[in-house]
Design an enzyme around this catalytic site. Sequence first.
Site, PDB file in Angstrom:
ATOM      1  N   ARG A  50       0.817  -1.221   0.000  1.00 50.09           N
ATOM      2  CA  ARG A  50       0.000   0.000   0.000  1.00 50.09           C
ATOM      3  C   ARG A  50       0.855   1.277   0.000  1.00 50.09           C
ATOM      4  O   ARG A  50       0.467   2.281  -0.597  1.00 50.09           O
ATOM      5  CB  ARG A  50      -0.933  -0.002   1.212  1.00 50.09           C
ATOM      6  CG  ARG A  50      -1.994  -1.099   1.083  1.00 50.09           C
ATOM      7  CD  ARG A  50      -3.045  -0.919   2.135  1.00 50.09           C
ATOM      8  NE  ARG A  50      -4.043  -1.976   2.105  1.00 50.09           N
ATOM      9  CZ  ARG A  50      -5.040  -2.059   2.963  1.00 50.09           C
ATOM     10  NH1 ARG A  50      -5.164  -1.160   3.920  1.00 50.09           N
ATOM     11  NH2 ARG A  50      -5.913  -3.038   2.897  1.00 50.09           N
ATOM     12  N   ASP A 159     -15.858   9.114  10.110  1.00 53.25           N
ATOM     13  CA  ASP A 159     -14.746   8.205   9.863  1.00 53.25           C
ATOM     14  C   ASP A 159     -13.460   9.023   9.896  1.00 53.25           C
ATOM     15  O   ASP A 159     -13.471  10.222   9.616  1.00 53.25           O
ATOM     16  CB  ASP A 159     -14.897   7.508   8.498  1.00 53.25           C
ATOM     17  CG  ASP A 159     -14.053   6.245   8.396  1.00 53.25           C
ATOM     18  OD1 ASP A 159     -14.608   5.139   8.517  1.00 53.25           O
ATOM     19  OD2 ASP A 159     -12.817   6.358   8.208  1.00 53.25           O
TER      20      ASP A 159
HETATM   21  C1  LIG Z   1     -13.634  -2.151   8.103  1.00 52.76           C
HETATM   22  S1  LIG Z   1     -14.315  -0.540   8.097  1.00 52.76           S
HETATM   23  C2  LIG Z   1     -15.886  -0.832   8.892  1.00 52.76           C
HETATM   24  C3  LIG Z   1     -16.989  -0.024   8.267  1.00 52.76           C
HETATM   25  C4  LIG Z   1     -18.386  -0.270   8.864  1.00 52.76           C
HETATM   26  N1  LIG Z   1     -18.451   0.141  10.242  1.00 52.76           N
HETATM   27  C5  LIG Z   1     -18.783  -1.707   8.708  1.00 52.76           C
HETATM   28  O1  LIG Z   1     -18.818  -2.449   9.688  1.00 52.76           O
HETATM   29  O2  LIG Z   1     -19.029  -2.123   7.572  1.00 52.76           O
HETATM   30  C6  LIG Z   1     -13.365   0.258   9.400  1.00 52.76           C
HETATM   31  C7  LIG Z   1     -13.428   1.779   9.313  1.00 52.76           C
HETATM   32  O3  LIG Z   1     -12.903   2.310  10.533  1.00 52.76           O
HETATM   33  C8  LIG Z   1     -12.207   3.495  10.227  1.00 52.76           C
HETATM   34  N2  LIG Z   1     -11.267   3.823  11.314  1.00 52.76           N
HETATM   35  C9  LIG Z   1     -10.109   3.195  11.660  1.00 52.76           C
HETATM   36  N3  LIG Z   1      -9.512   3.823  12.680  1.00 52.76           N
HETATM   37  C10 LIG Z   1     -10.317   4.863  13.018  1.00 52.76           C
HETATM   38  C11 LIG Z   1     -10.238   5.890  13.997  1.00 52.76           C
HETATM   39  N4  LIG Z   1      -9.200   5.988  14.843  1.00 52.76           N
HETATM   40  N5  LIG Z   1     -11.232   6.806  14.050  1.00 52.76           N
HETATM   41  C12 LIG Z   1     -12.289   6.731  13.194  1.00 52.76           C
HETATM   42  N6  LIG Z   1     -12.412   5.789  12.241  1.00 52.76           N
HETATM   43  C13 LIG Z   1     -11.444   4.863  12.144  1.00 52.76           C
HETATM   44  C14 LIG Z   1     -11.521   3.177   8.905  1.00 52.76           C
HETATM   45  O4  LIG Z   1     -11.153   4.350   8.185  1.00 52.76           O
HETATM   46  C15 LIG Z   1     -12.583   2.339   8.192  1.00 52.76           C
HETATM   47  O5  LIG Z   1     -13.365   3.110   7.316  1.00 52.76           O
END
Ligand SMILES: C[S@@+](CC[C@H](N)C(=O)[O-])C[C@H]1O[C@@H](n2cnc3c(N)ncnc32)[C@H](O)[C@@H]1O
Length: 285
Positions: A50, A159
């Site tokens: 990445r 997010d």
């Molecule tokens: C795998 S996705 C899950 C999306 C959704 N909640 C679902 O279950 O389908 C994880 C998301 O968490 C976000 N994320 C990771 N660390 C974070 C943080 N410290 N604060 C806010 N969002 C975060 C990532 O950018 C990503 O979009």
Amino acid sequence: MTAAHRSPEESTNDGEFPFTTADFRAIADLLYAASGIHLADAKATLVYSRIAKRVRKLRLESFRAYCDLLRSDPDHPEHAAMLSALTTNVTRFFREPHHFEHMTSDLLPPLIAKARAGGRVRLWSAGCSAGHEPYSMAMTLLDAFPEAARHDIRILATDIDPLVVEHARRGLYNDGDVEPIAAPLRSKFMNRAGSGWQVAPALTELLSFGSLNLMEDWPMRGKFDAIFCRNVAIYFDEPTQTRLFTRFAERLTPDGRLYIGHSERSLIPQLTSAGLTIYRLKGAA
Ligand SMILES: C[S@@+](CC[C@H](N)C(=O)[O-])C[C@H]1O[C@@H](n2cnc3c(N)ncnc32)[C@H](O)[C@@H]1O
């Protein structure tokens, strides 16, 4: 051999750019400090694939130069690009459908009554990725309560990654994306737009989107009747998960619910199970 067992200067791969264990650690430390995301040594290959794109784009000659650039300037825009490159944004509409069934059967009836009586109702999708989760929440809500927009009901969707928040705000999806949406909901809430689909204004009216790092202060005032934070904490280490769930507990209304991902667990004493990967405040209804 894992990254931890190599010497820090040993290259971890034979790719286009030299990538040492020390480079991996530096990137993992920067990511952890910025987002709480913990990268195990086994993620070295993922980090290489990445971030090599970023190294190439910036015309740098090595990962070392990339790390030096980030460490020398905490305000460099590349910090945000690195975060976007390393977050995992996999999501889909109505993922873990039992949560939406629970919304309809358990969560919403008292909240609809509260809203009809003039009360304030707030739902939060924390870690909303490209919007599939908060739009699924909004479809479930409007399906049960078509006149929701005439009441004080809002869904906040946040997010850490501004790129996915922008996608969520645009509300444009492709055929594969909308497939998991049940046909009656799709025909009500998704409109054809060229070769894709645009979410109906009735959904966007209920939603507010924003970039928010869950590790930082949360500017929102007031408590939430439901917090969806699914498949986000799984990327954090245990102390970070505990801190996050404790903060969520502080932000729940007495009858509020916390929905988390299928492989996540809350072990904090303030929360007790209210269903499969659903929690409520201990001692509350
Ligand atoms: C795998 S996705 C899950 C999306 C959704 N909640 C679902 O279950 O389908 C994880 C998301 O968490 C976000 N994320 C990771 N660390 C974070 C943080 N410290 N604060 C806010 N969002 C975060 C990532 O950018 C990503 O979009």
